[in-house]
Design an enzyme around this catalytic site. Structure first.
Site, PDB file in Angstrom:
ATOM      1  N   THR A 168      22.387  -3.126 -10.107  1.00  0.00           N
ATOM      2  CA  THR A 168      21.579  -3.679  -9.985  1.00  0.00           C
ATOM      3  C   THR A 168      20.672  -4.925  -9.863  1.00  0.00           C
ATOM      4  OG1 THR A 168      19.346  -3.837 -11.580  1.00  0.00           O
ATOM      5  CG2 THR A 168      20.030  -1.261 -10.930  1.00  0.00           C
ATOM      6  N   TRP A 199      -6.816   0.620  -5.408  1.00  0.00           N
ATOM      7  CA  TRP A 199      -5.424  -0.229  -4.545  1.00  0.00           C
ATOM      8  C   TRP A 199      -5.213  -0.307  -3.133  1.00  0.00           C
ATOM      9  CZ3 TRP A 199      -2.791  -0.870  -8.958  1.00  0.00           C
ATOM     10  CH2 TRP A 199      -2.813   0.047  -9.796  1.00  0.00           C
ATOM     11  N   LYS A 209      -5.070  -4.645  -7.539  1.00  0.00           N
ATOM     12  CA  LYS A 209      -5.854  -3.650  -7.369  1.00  0.00           C
ATOM     13  C   LYS A 209      -6.797  -4.512  -7.677  1.00  0.00           C
ATOM     14  CE  LYS A 209      -6.934   0.880 -10.068  1.00  0.00           C
ATOM     15  NZ  LYS A 209      -6.832   0.982 -11.701  1.00  0.00           N
ATOM     16  N   GLU A 235      20.399   2.824  -8.000  1.00  0.00           N
ATOM     17  CA  GLU A 235      20.614   4.751  -9.014  1.00  0.00           C
ATOM     18  C   GLU A 235      20.618   5.468  -7.750  1.00  0.00           C
ATOM     19  OE1 GLU A 235      18.575   1.844  -8.581  1.00  0.00           O
ATOM     20  OE2 GLU A 235      17.574   1.786 -11.447  1.00  0.00           O
TER      21      GLU A 235
END
Ligand code: ADP
Length: 536
Positions: A181, A440, A435, A326
């Site tokens: 990654t 959110w 937040k 992944e």
């Protein structure tokens, strides 16, 4: 009861054989460092990929040995994509944009034994050579310059093959390749793909509702072959037998557009940053290039809706896809479902700007503190995935086990909603969510809206600690050349579009947004820069 069907292993040798037998005249084109175009056919590619396989075996490569590549998108790299795995080796693509220290770390962690490197990248090799332990370094002479002493020329290496290579019998679960990654959210982690996972990923990717690739296509993977296997396109492309035109080291807009025109490209793929550049070039000189209607897959980071709309005016269709290292990497692709085709244009654009529907064999769910979120288009949860081309662990790394749920799903770290029609929409990465007062706010939504403003070239929105609200959004804005806009104008632009508490409290004008080696906004760096922001 067992079936009566054969169980032939799903391995890449089938794809290579098919390509060599069925499509010997299909072309592979590479833009060389001097900008000239190198051309050869699948027949040449087939012969050379097999020669590489044989030469590696002769040089002592054992099953499972890692062979690293440090290369641009070229025909030699494509040979390595097949030659290494069909001989039982593991193709380990190195991201040449990483810092040399990270590249050395990755080579050592993977325990690479051989390295194939483009001659134009020799300096990079020299910067790491004292920190790694590679047995044989093979240099691809792209420029024709002599190969440095002590290293082997790729052409000399291929010449050690006699031409009578025979495929070793490989179980389909054998590792064929590995990628790390890019470390946007921590230390690079290695994923090992199998022959089976890559063959299935190729079959899935070629589908009309995925990347829609056929032998009649001309494909240009702009996404680098050193980044998540160029989204598997080299395998999918060779499997279907299409013409492949590669940009080599020339990823700037003009060189890409020249390539699209000269090769009559029909399918291409890359990250939003690249497509932003190409769009600007097209808008500057709208009649310079005669292009065929082309599908441009965009992924790796969110595609702003404004960009999708702008490309439509050039008869170029942006197709939004989502994936991860992944996941080999493709997970979802946004194509309009037939039952939604009559929706109004704004709804259609909103759908196309989503990350899309899961591909066949890929399962998705959004998990939050209440369990699995309903598919209602607004309840958020962390996206978890499962499927035959999704990793079930990292290579030699036990510390990350919590990336998998107890029942075996992979936790992506992306926060999403899923609509009743199955469209996944990413609102943020878990680490990027804002937040504010217990609610959110999606930084991605704000960024996409802001990037629809005519004066804004780029926008990145981050959370900054706030004494009253815990966190409040701050927007870093890059203006288009010569454009001006005030903070007030940006506020009023957002007002009718989002809830009032979403509107960033601060807009900061910057020259550029820091990016990772793969074109994603480096929000960590931005957060660090603005961590002591004084709210008015
Ligand atoms: P890294 O995790 O190191 O950045 P990857 O290249 O595997 O490496 O990145 C995968 C991540 O990129 C996803 O988890 C997601 O956050 C982001 N991503 C990929 N495609 C998209 C997309 N179409 N829209 C929004 N984010 C995306």
């Amino acid at each position: 009861m067992l079936s009566t069907m054969m169980r032939t292993p799903l391995t890449l040798s089938h794809l290579l054989e098919r390509a060599g037998r069925l499509f010997p005249t299909s072309e592979i084109v590479t833009r060389m460092p001097d900008r000239s175009l190198h051309r050869y056919t699948y027949a040449d590619f087939y012969r050379r990929a097999r020669a590489l396989a044989e030469a590696l075996q002769k040089a002592g490569m054992q099953p499972g040995d890692r062979v690293a590549t440090l290369s641009w998108n070229t025909s030699a790299h494509l040979e390595a994509y097949f030659g290494i795995p069909v001989a039982g080796g593991v193709l380990h693509t190195l991201n040449l944009r990483l810092h040399p220290t990270d590249i050395a770390y990755i080579i050592n962690h993977a325990e690479d034994r051989f390295l194939i490197v483009d001659d134009v990248l020799i300096k990079l090799y020299e910067a790491i050579k004292d920190h790694i332990n590679i047995e044989k370094v093979i240099v691809v002479p792209l420029t024709g310059q002599p190969v440095p002493e002590g290293l082997t020329s790729y052409e000399d290496f291929l010449a050690t093959a006699t031409g009578d290579f025979s495929y070793p019998e490989l179980p389909e679960d054998t590792a064929m390749g590995m990628c790390y990654t890019s470390g946007t959210t921590g230390k690079p982690k290695g994923v090992l793909y199998s022959h089976r996972s890559m063959v299935l990923h190729s079959l899935g990717s070629a589908l009309p509702d995925a990347l829609n690739l056929a032998q009649s296509d001309v494909l240009t993977p702009v996404v680098p072959m050193f980044h998540v296997m160029a989204w598997g396109l080299p395998f999918t492309g060779i499997m279907v037998g299409c013409t492949i035109a590669m940009p080599g080291p020339h990823l700037d807009a003009v060189n890409l557009l020249d390539l699209y025109e000269s090769e009559q490209v029909t399918k291409t793929a890359g990250v939003p940053t690249i497509w932003m550049g190409v769009l600007q070039a097209l808008q500057k000189e709208p009649t310079r290039w005669k292009l065929l209607p082309m599908e441009m897959v965009v992924g790796g980071a969110a595609a702003p809706e404004a960009m999708i709309r702008a490309y439509d005016t050039f008869n170029l269709k942006v197709v939004h896809a989502w994936g991860m290292t992944e996941m080999s990497p493709l997970g979802t692709v946004s194509r309009i479902k037939h039952n939604l085709a009559d929706s109004d244009p704004d709804t259609l654009y909103a759908l196309r700007a989503c990350q899309g529907m899961p591909m066949p064999l890929v399962e998705v769910r959004a998990m939050n503190e209440h369990g699995e979120a309903p598919w209602d288009g607004h309840t958020m949860g962390e996206l978890e995935v499962r499927g035959p081309w999704v990793a079930q662990s990292y290579f030699n790394l036990e510390s990350e086990r919590d990336k998998w749920s107890a029942d075996g799903w992979f936790r992506t770290g992306d926060v999403v909603t899923i609509s009743s029609e199955g469209f996944v929409k990413i609102t943020d990465r878990t680490k990027d969510l804002i937040k504010s007062g217990g609610e959110w706010i999606s930084s991605l939504d704000l960024e996409n809206l802001l990037m629809g403003h005519p004066a804004v070239r780029e926008a990145a929105v981050i959370a900054v600690t706030h004494p009253r609200w815990d966190e409040r959004p701050l927007a870093a804005i890059v203006l288009k050349e010569g454009a001006t806009v005030t903070t007030e104008e940006l506020r009023s632009y957002l007002e009718p579009k989002v809830a009032k508490f979403w509107i960033p409290d601060a807009f900061v004008f910057v020259d550029e947004i820091p990016r990772t080696s793969t074109g994603k906004f480096l929000k960590m760096q931005l957060r660090d820069k603005f961590k002591d922001w004084h709210w008015e």
